[in-house]
Design a protein around this motif. Structure first.
Motif, PDB file in Angstrom:
ATOM      1  N   HIS A  99      -1.335 -30.255   6.785  1.00 20.89           N
ATOM      2  CA  HIS A  99      -0.671 -29.347   5.851  1.00 20.89           C
ATOM      3  C   HIS A  99      -1.688 -28.709   4.928  1.00 20.89           C
ATOM      4  CE1 HIS A  99       1.055 -28.759   1.705  1.00 20.89           C
ATOM      5  NE2 HIS A  99       1.733 -27.877   2.430  1.00 20.89           N
ATOM      6  N   SER A 100      -1.579 -27.401   4.718  1.00 21.48           N
ATOM      7  CA  SER A 100      -2.397 -26.673   3.761  1.00 21.48           C
ATOM      8  C   SER A 100      -3.885 -26.908   4.047  1.00 21.48           C
ATOM      9  CB  SER A 100      -2.012 -27.080   2.333  1.00 21.48           C
ATOM     10  OG  SER A 100      -2.558 -26.203   1.378  1.00 21.48           O
ATOM     11  N   MET A 101      -4.632 -27.512   3.111  1.00 17.65           N
ATOM     12  CA  MET A 101      -6.034 -27.838   3.380  1.00 17.65           C
ATOM     13  C   MET A 101      -6.158 -28.638   4.670  1.00 17.65           C
ATOM     14  SD  MET A 101      -8.618 -30.281   1.164  1.00 17.65           S
ATOM     15  CE  MET A 101      -7.925 -31.816   1.846  1.00 17.65           C
ATOM     16  N   GLY A 102      -5.237 -29.569   4.887  1.00 16.47           N
ATOM     17  CA  GLY A 102      -5.254 -30.365   6.104  1.00 16.47           C
ATOM     18  C   GLY A 102      -4.996 -29.541   7.344  1.00 16.47           C
ATOM     19  N   ALA A 103      -4.210 -28.468   7.204  1.00 16.26           N
ATOM     20  CA  ALA A 103      -3.983 -27.554   8.327  1.00 16.26           C
ATOM     21  C   ALA A 103      -5.257 -26.776   8.637  1.00 16.26           C
ATOM     22  CB  ALA A 103      -2.835 -26.602   8.017  1.00 16.26           C
ATOM     23  N   MET A 104      -5.972 -26.377   7.588  1.00 15.06           N
ATOM     24  CA  MET A 104      -7.266 -25.702   7.789  1.00 15.06           C
ATOM     25  C   MET A 104      -8.240 -26.627   8.502  1.00 15.06           C
ATOM     26  SD  MET A 104      -7.788 -22.546   6.453  1.00 15.06           S
ATOM     27  CE  MET A 104      -9.389 -22.491   5.659  1.00 15.06           C
ATOM     28  N   ILE A 105      -8.295 -27.871   8.050  1.00 15.24           N
ATOM     29  CA  ILE A 105      -9.188 -28.846   8.670  1.00 15.24           C
ATOM     30  C   ILE A 105      -8.817 -29.047  10.130  1.00 15.24           C
ATOM     31  CG2 ILE A 105      -9.893 -31.276   8.649  1.00 15.24           C
ATOM     32  CD1 ILE A 105      -9.359 -31.167   5.556  1.00 15.24           C
ATOM     33  N   ILE A 121      -0.905 -29.024  15.163  1.00  9.54           N
ATOM     34  CA  ILE A 121       0.247 -28.631  14.354  1.00  9.54           C
ATOM     35  C   ILE A 121      -0.267 -28.210  12.991  1.00  9.54           C
ATOM     36  CG2 ILE A 121       2.343 -29.406  13.185  1.00  9.54           C
ATOM     37  CD1 ILE A 121       1.351 -31.272  16.242  1.00  9.54           C
ATOM     38  N   LEU A 122       0.030 -26.989  12.584  1.00  8.63           N
ATOM     39  CA  LEU A 122      -0.439 -26.464  11.302  1.00  8.63           C
ATOM     40  C   LEU A 122       0.754 -26.131  10.421  1.00  8.63           C
ATOM     41  CD1 LEU A 122      -3.220 -23.952  12.479  1.00  8.63           C
ATOM     42  CD2 LEU A 122      -3.355 -26.442  12.260  1.00  8.63           C
ATOM     43  N   GLU A 123       0.830 -26.796   9.274  1.00  6.74           N
ATOM     44  CA  GLU A 123       1.877 -26.523   8.296  1.00  6.74           C
ATOM     45  C   GLU A 123       1.295 -25.642   7.189  1.00  6.74           C
ATOM     46  OE1 GLU A 123       4.757 -28.920   5.095  1.00  6.74           O
ATOM     47  OE2 GLU A 123       3.376 -30.029   6.390  1.00  6.74           O
ATOM     48  N   ASP A 124       1.624 -24.355   7.247  1.00  6.61           N
ATOM     49  CA  ASP A 124       1.245 -23.362   6.233  1.00  6.61           C
ATOM     50  C   ASP A 124      -0.231 -23.427   5.826  1.00  6.61           C
ATOM     51  OD1 ASP A 124       2.167 -21.115   4.895  1.00  6.61           O
ATOM     52  OD2 ASP A 124       2.542 -22.203   3.034  1.00  6.61           O
ATOM     53  N   MET A 216      -0.485 -25.137  20.354  1.00  5.48           N
ATOM     54  CA  MET A 216      -0.541 -25.155  18.897  1.00  5.48           C
ATOM     55  C   MET A 216       0.774 -24.683  18.310  1.00  5.48           C
ATOM     56  SD  MET A 216      -3.200 -23.246  16.300  1.00  5.48           S
ATOM     57  CE  MET A 216      -2.214 -22.018  15.459  1.00  5.48           C
ATOM     58  N   LEU A 217       1.231 -25.383  17.289  1.00  7.91           N
ATOM     59  CA  LEU A 217       2.430 -25.017  16.544  1.00  7.91           C
ATOM     60  C   LEU A 217       2.027 -24.612  15.142  1.00  7.91           C
ATOM     61  CD1 LEU A 217       5.535 -24.936  16.030  1.00  7.91           C
ATOM     62  CD2 LEU A 217       5.366 -27.376  15.431  1.00  7.91           C
ATOM     63  N   LEU A 218       2.443 -23.416  14.740  1.00  3.77           N
ATOM     64  CA  LEU A 218       2.243 -22.936  13.372  1.00  3.77           C
ATOM     65  C   LEU A 218       3.607 -22.899  12.689  1.00  3.77           C
ATOM     66  CD1 LEU A 218       0.631 -21.550  11.060  1.00  3.77           C
ATOM     67  CD2 LEU A 218       1.094 -19.372  12.217  1.00  3.77           C
ATOM     68  N   ILE A 228       2.413 -19.481   2.258  1.00  2.00           N
ATOM     69  CA  ILE A 228       1.146 -18.748   2.353  1.00  2.00           C
ATOM     70  C   ILE A 228       1.093 -17.867   3.592  1.00  2.00           C
ATOM     71  CG2 ILE A 228      -1.344 -19.023   2.670  1.00  2.00           C
ATOM     72  CD1 ILE A 228      -1.221 -21.469   0.876  1.00  2.00           C
ATOM     73  N   VAL A 229       1.506 -18.379   4.728  1.00  2.00           N
ATOM     74  CA  VAL A 229       1.462 -17.603   5.971  1.00  2.00           C
ATOM     75  C   VAL A 229       2.601 -16.579   5.963  1.00  2.00           C
ATOM     76  CG1 VAL A 229       1.647 -17.690   8.479  1.00  2.00           C
ATOM     77  CG2 VAL A 229       0.365 -19.458   7.269  1.00  2.00           C
ATOM     78  N   THR A 230       2.258 -15.316   5.873  1.00  2.00           N
ATOM     79  CA  THR A 230       3.253 -14.254   5.817  1.00  2.00           C
ATOM     80  C   THR A 230       3.761 -13.917   7.217  1.00  2.00           C
ATOM     81  OG1 THR A 230       1.611 -12.513   6.074  1.00  2.00           O
ATOM     82  CG2 THR A 230       2.069 -13.270   3.814  1.00  2.00           C
TER      83      THR A 230
END
Length: 275
Positions: A99-105, A121-124, A216-218, A228-230
């Motif tokens: 999630h967030s920073m963790g999604a970036m990582i 899996i990326l949460e925002d 990948m799931l966004l 954040i993700v528009t």
């Protein structure tokens, strides 16, 4: 932490990382990476719901939770830390999410260490920050998130608990407490280093998304509620990599699984059935 879960410290890239684990290697591994100012245990509800099918590993990233504090001038490469954690624990192609920073990582683990993982899996993810020259070159002291984070040591647990309950009346008390506990564990030294941490991660998302070869799931939220993700970014993701699955939860903000846990888990489980 549930009584049958375990927690350990492990040396990763020269520092001690703390992590929590629901299993013992008997099930498919699933690594979940928390956001900035959170901790591994902020994934507790998700891990509890997945542990019958997965061996869930939840690390505290550097400067967070019970992991090593950071020092001025230290190079912090959190994607490399997650990759080394996977190697050190002998995890065989885990699913990695954050999630967030963790999604970036997690995203940059997929870009830079694709051979180690099976799905993302990326949460925002805060992709805008990684490509914004203003964000990367601005004084950390002027960043509103940094300003907020620096107030945390001056607030008591009970004060933060009261504030979080007022700001998030729909959150279960368990989630509120997990968040507040994480805030009180945050290393203030990591705050001013976050710009450098993002620089180290790797290329912009537009470049990186085309390199993702795993499923990948966004999961995106409503920008009007703090997502954040528009919709425009989600559409660009699909154009750049048609194999990415995108789901938007319209009545949730940036903390999607905290705001709308059932909807988040529905999207996650539907994706997991395919991988």
């Amino acid at each position: 932490m549930l009584s049958h879960w375990t927690q350990h410290d492990i040396e990763i890239n020269g520092v001690q990382l703390h992590y929590y684990r629901t299993g013992h290697g008997e099930k498919r591994p699933f690594v979940l990476v928390h956001g900035f100012s959170d901790s591994g245990l902020c994934w507790t509800p998700t891990a509890r719901d997945l542990e019958s099918e997965y061996d869930v590993i939840m690390p505290d990233m550097r400067g967070h939770g019970l992991s090593a504090r950071v020092h001025p001038g230290e190079t912090v490469d959190m994607a490399a830390d997650v990759a080394e954690l996977i190697r050190s624990l002998g995890l065989e192609c885990p699913i990695v999410g954050g999630h967030s920073m963790g999604a970036m990582i997690s995203f940059h683990v997929g870009v830079r260490f694709s051979n180690l993982i099976s799905a993302l899996i990326l949460e925002d993810p805060p992709w805008w920050f990684s490509q914004s020259e203003h964000a990367l070159n601005s004084d950390p002291a002027e960043n509103p998130i940094a300003k907020w984070a620096k107030t945390l040591p001056n607030q008591t647990f009970e004060e933060l608990l009261t504030q979080y309950r007022q700001d998030n009346p729909g959150w279960p008390d368990e989630m509120v407490r997990l968040m507040v506990e994480a805030k009180k564990q945050l290393d203030p030294a990591i705050i001013d280093m976050m710009v450098d941490v993002l620089r180290v991660l790797g290329p912009t998302w537009q470049t990186g998304i085309q390199q993702i070869v795993q499923p990948m799931l966004l999961i995106a939220a409503n920008p009007e509620l703090g997502g954040i993700v528009t919709p425009e970014v989600a559409a660009s993701v699909r154009e750049l990599n048609p194999h990415v699955t995108t789901v938007t939860i319209p009545d949730a903000g940036h903390l999607i699984r905290f705001d709308r846990y059932a909807a988040f888990m529905d999207a996650l489980r539907a994706f997991l059935k395919q991988v």
